[in-house]
Design a protein around this motif. Structure first.
Motif, PDB file in Angstrom:
ATOM      1  N   GLY A 322       0.742  -1.272   0.047  1.00 56.43           N
ATOM      2  CA  GLY A 322       0.017  -0.008  -0.027  1.00 56.43           C
ATOM      3  C   GLY A 322       0.627   1.300  -0.056  1.00 56.43           C
ATOM      4  N   PHE A 323       0.150   2.373  -0.282  1.00 55.31           N
ATOM      5  CA  PHE A 323       0.854   3.782  -0.249  1.00 55.31           C
ATOM      6  C   PHE A 323       0.427   4.407   1.147  1.00 55.31           C
ATOM      7  CE2 PHE A 323       2.219   2.917  -4.523  1.00 55.31           C
ATOM      8  CZ  PHE A 323       3.247   3.740  -5.075  1.00 55.31           C
ATOM      9  N   ALA A 324       1.363   5.155   1.539  1.00 54.55           N
ATOM     10  CA  ALA A 324       0.978   5.953   2.633  1.00 54.55           C
ATOM     11  C   ALA A 324       1.450   7.242   2.210  1.00 54.55           C
ATOM     12  CB  ALA A 324       1.882   5.526   3.891  1.00 54.55           C
ATOM     13  N   ALA A 325       0.530   8.210   1.988  1.00 52.25           N
ATOM     14  CA  ALA A 325       0.884   9.510   1.642  1.00 52.25           C
ATOM     15  C   ALA A 325       0.894  10.881   2.793  1.00 52.25           C
ATOM     16  CB  ALA A 325       0.039  10.330   0.583  1.00 52.25           C
ATOM     17  N   GLU A 326       1.961  11.156   3.394  1.00 51.20           N
ATOM     18  CA  GLU A 326       2.185  11.862   4.500  1.00 51.20           C
ATOM     19  C   GLU A 326       2.822  13.057   4.497  1.00 51.20           C
ATOM     20  OE1 GLU A 326       0.605  10.654   7.124  1.00 51.20           O
ATOM     21  OE2 GLU A 326       0.337   8.249   6.586  1.00 51.20           O
ATOM     22  N   THR A 327       2.566  13.925   5.528  1.00 52.49           N
ATOM     23  CA  THR A 327       3.298  15.151   5.515  1.00 52.49           C
ATOM     24  C   THR A 327       3.915  15.447   6.835  1.00 52.49           C
ATOM     25  OG1 THR A 327       1.438  16.231   6.256  1.00 52.49           O
ATOM     26  CG2 THR A 327       1.724  16.328   4.000  1.00 52.49           C
ATOM     27  N   ASP A 329       6.238  13.133   9.908  1.00 51.13           N
ATOM     28  CA  ASP A 329       6.639  11.869  10.408  1.00 51.13           C
ATOM     29  C   ASP A 329       6.356  10.674   9.507  1.00 51.13           C
ATOM     30  OD1 ASP A 329       8.014  13.080  12.703  1.00 51.13           O
ATOM     31  OD2 ASP A 329       5.827  12.892  13.874  1.00 51.13           O
ATOM     32  N   PRO A 330       6.646  10.781   8.260  1.00 47.94           N
ATOM     33  CA  PRO A 330       6.029   9.741   7.257  1.00 47.94           C
ATOM     34  C   PRO A 330       6.518   8.370   7.381  1.00 47.94           C
ATOM     35  CG  PRO A 330       7.784  11.252   6.193  1.00 47.94           C
ATOM     36  CD  PRO A 330       7.342  11.938   7.425  1.00 47.94           C
ATOM     37  N   VAL A 331       7.838   8.011   7.894  1.00 39.89           N
ATOM     38  CA  VAL A 331       8.374   6.882   8.294  1.00 39.89           C
ATOM     39  C   VAL A 331       7.509   6.140   9.405  1.00 39.89           C
ATOM     40  CG1 VAL A 331      10.368   5.510   8.902  1.00 39.89           C
ATOM     41  CG2 VAL A 331      10.463   7.289   6.850  1.00 39.89           C
ATOM     42  N   ASP A 332       7.353   6.925  10.531  1.00 37.92           N
ATOM     43  CA  ASP A 332       6.755   6.418  11.718  1.00 37.92           C
ATOM     44  C   ASP A 332       5.427   6.058  11.243  1.00 37.92           C
ATOM     45  OD1 ASP A 332       8.980   6.487  13.052  1.00 37.92           O
ATOM     46  OD2 ASP A 332       8.354   8.751  13.764  1.00 37.92           O
ATOM     47  N   TYR A 333       4.468   6.824  10.321  1.00 38.80           N
ATOM     48  CA  TYR A 333       3.235   6.450  10.177  1.00 38.80           C
ATOM     49  C   TYR A 333       3.302   5.454   9.321  1.00 38.80           C
ATOM     50  CZ  TYR A 333       1.129  10.744  12.777  1.00 38.80           C
ATOM     51  OH  TYR A 333       0.757  11.655  13.523  1.00 38.80           O
ATOM     52  N   GLY A 334       4.036   5.239   8.262  1.00 37.74           N
ATOM     53  CA  GLY A 334       4.073   4.169   7.413  1.00 37.74           C
ATOM     54  C   GLY A 334       4.239   3.033   8.032  1.00 37.74           C
ATOM     55  N   ILE A 335       5.198   2.823   8.760  1.00 35.94           N
ATOM     56  CA  ILE A 335       5.482   1.647   9.608  1.00 35.94           C
ATOM     57  C   ILE A 335       4.197   1.018  10.375  1.00 35.94           C
ATOM     58  CG2 ILE A 335       6.888   0.612  11.377  1.00 35.94           C
ATOM     59  CD1 ILE A 335       9.256   2.015  10.172  1.00 35.94           C
TER      60      ILE A 335
END
Length: 402
Positions: A322-327, A329-335
């Motif tokens: 899946g994709f995680a579009a973040e603005t 702490d993108p890596v933390d939210y992605g994990i």
């Protein structure tokens, strides 16, 4: 990978044409069936007879030299080719191809062929760096042509720098490696979602987001080029699909996308959710256009179903990304999303990064697999990002089976 392949070698007019002789010989020694097309200027550097002796096939130099009345030569040879290599590729022939010009045998065949085309430029260092040449190469790359970058060193013009035709062995290795990649997903079925959804308010209004669908479409094209049979589920976008191995299914709402993704999920081996699906939709949809009010208008919203979570809950043999579009702490939210949704990989897209995000032609992403190995893909075209992502997925799938 090149044994028994029909390889068309295009030779244009530069001093590096002499290296094309060695390339012809080495391709033939690897078991390929080689036919050579030369421009008029190429024949001033090397005789067509040389290539005829090395390839043991006729050499084409003239569009109007129709050797077989039953066939139109430039179409016949274009259809014959499995692989086309343009080496050396001068600034002139690159410019003609980018401009759609067909005024000799080589340029006409290049426009007609449906084979994979590999371009190995060779020219003066300043010509290679000229904005027009760079723009032409970027245009061709975006159309799916593959470039084999020139080497750096002493050039025939006396300059030292980038512009020397890559060595024949390196050209063959690059083509061979790419052909191997093209077979990575042979026999696999891939399901990809792309684009935004539209959540209706009334007959003239809807909620949506800025997703263009370009990343998902690039993934679908790359997967098809690697041999996969692709199902592309897309929200409303202005993009087109032309690859015969892509089945396109158009949807509008988050509900539509949920149902379509679930309907096709069981039959697929790899599933990539790149779509930007609405998290909320209006609780009430009006049959008539809502008129302008004198005060504020409040639209009550309700949660949509989490497609990625629901697929993670039921997945069996599928590789799910899946994709995680973040603005922030993108890596933390992605994990966190990777773990919570039972994914095999998460592709983190920091949409605030320069050159990344919705609508553009480039992207920057971080790929993290389920054992949290992290791979950074730096700024490049979305087509190039898609290619790299699929190589990483192929790697992780191979590791799972070992």
């Amino acid at each position: 990978m090149l044994q028994n392949k029909h390889i068309l070698l295009g030779v244009s007019g530069g001093i590096a044409a002499y290296k094309a002789c060695a390339l012809t010989s080495k391709l033939t020694q690897q078991g390929a069936n080689v036919k050579v097309i030369m421009t008029e200027n190429a024949a001033k550097f090397v005789s067509p007879l040389t290539f005829q002796a090395l390839s043991r096939n006729p050499v084409y130099t003239d569009t109007f030299d129709e050797k077989d009345p039953a066939n139109i030569a430039h179409i016949d040879v274009a259809d014959w080719a499995d692989i086309t290599i343009l080496a050396p590729a001068t600034a002139n022939v690159i410019g003609k191809l980018a401009g759609g010009i067909a005024d000799d045998m080589l340029s006409t065949v290049l426009l007609a062929t449906q084979s994979s085309v590999y371009i190995a430029p060779a020219m003066n260092v300043h010509m290679y760096a000229h904005p027009a040449v760079m723009e032409n190469m970027q245009k061709l790359e975006s159309w799916g042509y593959h470039f084999i970058e020139p080497g750096a060193g002493y050039l025939a013009c006396g300059y030292v720098g980038k512009g020397r035709l890559e060595e024949p062995e390196s050209i063959i290795a690059a083509v061979d490696n790419h052909q191997s990649e093209n077979a990575l997903f042979s026999g696999k079925r891939v399901l990809i979602s792309a684009g935004p959804t539209q959540e209706k308010v009334d007959p003239v209004r809807f909620f949506t987001n800025r997703s263009s669908g370009k990343m998902g479409f690039a993934l679908a094209e790359a997967a098809a080029n690697m041999g996969a049979k692709v199902t592309l589920v897309t929200g409303p976008v202005s993009l087109e699909t032309g690859h015969q191995m892509i089945q396109r299914l158009d949807v509008v709402t988050a509900v539509d996308m949920y149902k379509t993704m679930h309907a096709h999920f069981p039959e697929n081996d790899i599933v990539i959710k790149a779509a930007a699906v609405a998290d909320y939709r209006p609780k009430q949809i009006y049959d008539e256009k809502m008129k302008k009010q004198s005060d504020d208008w409040h639209v009550a919203m309700e949660r949509t179903k989490d497609i990625l979570q629901s697929l993670g809950d039921i997945k069996e043999q599928q590789f799910l990304a899946g994709f995680a579009a973040e603005t922030t702490d993108p890596v933390d939210y992605g994990i966190a999303k990777l773990e919570k949704k039972n994914l095999d990989a998460i592709i983190i897209n920091d949409v605030a990064a320069q050159g990344a995000g919705f609508g553009g032609d480039t992207n920057v992403v971080t790929y993290i697999n389920k054992i949290q190995d992290k791979d950074e893909i730096t700024l490049r075209s979305k087509q190039a990002v898609a290619h790299e992502l699929l190589l990483l997925i192929a790697r992780d799938m191979k590791d799972e089976t070992n």
